[in-house]
Design a protein around this motif. Structure first.
Motif: not given
Length: 294
Positions: A273-277
């Motif tokens: 989720x962090x990388x996708x953000x």
């Protein structure tokens, strides 16, 4: 693994021999399918679509035939074809004609997204469907071994099984394509793979769709929306990884940071989720070019 690529590139006969052997092995040991897919990608990218299609056809027929002989059913072979081969050839076709990893990744997301929608339309309540699958195939195994069945764990798993599979196939297909691209770069254009990976940036309409799905998800608990959000996260994760790799290279940081990132990615799913953000923000902010200007 580069030795496999060198052998394949010696000639058409070597490519077919490697494909036939690895396709048979895939029926026994599934991860060999990664090498089959990478060979399909390499031949398509380096030689051409037609030759890649020939290798794909040989791999499909060999895998299906081996599965039929060993298990009496062609379906294990069909699963391997969908998992490692056919989508990879389609992604390679796009990459060869556009020279864009981002567009290939977009195609992987599109295929997975359409698959998710078709699955929901065909089975209705996917949670109930997965519960039936677990009760039919998994529960008897626990009963036979006398092991207590972790009912709560499997109940939670049925709610996200479709999402996890959709994310898995995107990561798998694109990772195989990246392996084929890396082989091509290592053999013929050293350093090109790194430049290509740094330039992964999904189209803005993908980012807009991700925002729309996220907003809809705030107001509904529909399983389809949840599963489609997983498809978008998996794609944007690769853009986030491209930003991270570019940052380490630009700032001349120790590669230990990337190693730590992949460890976190393996241990803590929240890292996706962090990388996708980060990838989503990069779509509009263009983080990499801003760093290049400083």
């Amino acid at each position: 693994m580069l030795s496999v690529a060198k052998y394949v590139m010696k000639g058409p006969m070597q490519a077919f021999i490697a494909t036939l052997i690895l396709s048979v092995l895939t029926v026994w040991i599934a991860p060999f399918g990664v090498l089959v897919g990478a060979i399909i990608a390499l031949v398509t990218l380096r030689i051409g679509e037609t030759d890649g299609l020939k290798i794909l056809a040989a791999a499909m027929m060999t895998t299906a035939g081996a599965a039929l002989l060993m298990s009496g059913s062609v379906w294990p072979g069909v699963v391997a074809i969908v998992e490692y081969m056919l989508p990879v050839w389609l992604l390679s076709l796009v990459l060869k004609n556009t020279n864009s990893l981002a567009l290939s990744l977009s195609l992987a997301m599109l295929i997975a997204g359409l698959g998710v929608i078709a699955f929901h339309l065909s089975v209705g309540d996917t949670t109930v469907w997965w519960q039936q699958v677990f009760n039919t195939y998994v529960l008897p195994v626990f009963n036979q071994t006398g092991t207590p069945f972790p009912e709560e764990m499997f109940s939670n798993l049925t709610e996200v099984a479709t999402l996890l599979i959709a994310m898995f196939v995107i990561v798998l297909w694109f990772a195989i394509l990246l392996l084929g691209r890396w082989w091509q770069s290592a053999l013929y254009v050293p350093g090109q793979f790194r430049e290509d990976f740094y330039e992964i940036r999904l189209p803005k309409n993908v980012a807009l769709l991700a925002v729309f799905v996220a907003l809809v998800g705030l107001f509904t608990q529909a399983g389809l929306i949840q599963d489609l959000s997983g498809v978008l996260m998996a794609g944007l994760m690769f853009q986030g990884l491209a930003v991270a790799h570019h940052a380490v290279n630009k700032r001349q940081m120790n590669s230990f940071w990337l190693g730590g990132l992949y460890v976190l990615l393996f241990l803590f799913p929240q890292t996706i989720l962090i990388l996708a953000t980060i990838g989503l923000i990069d779509t509009w902010v263009d983080i990499r070019n801003r760093w290049s200007e400083t």
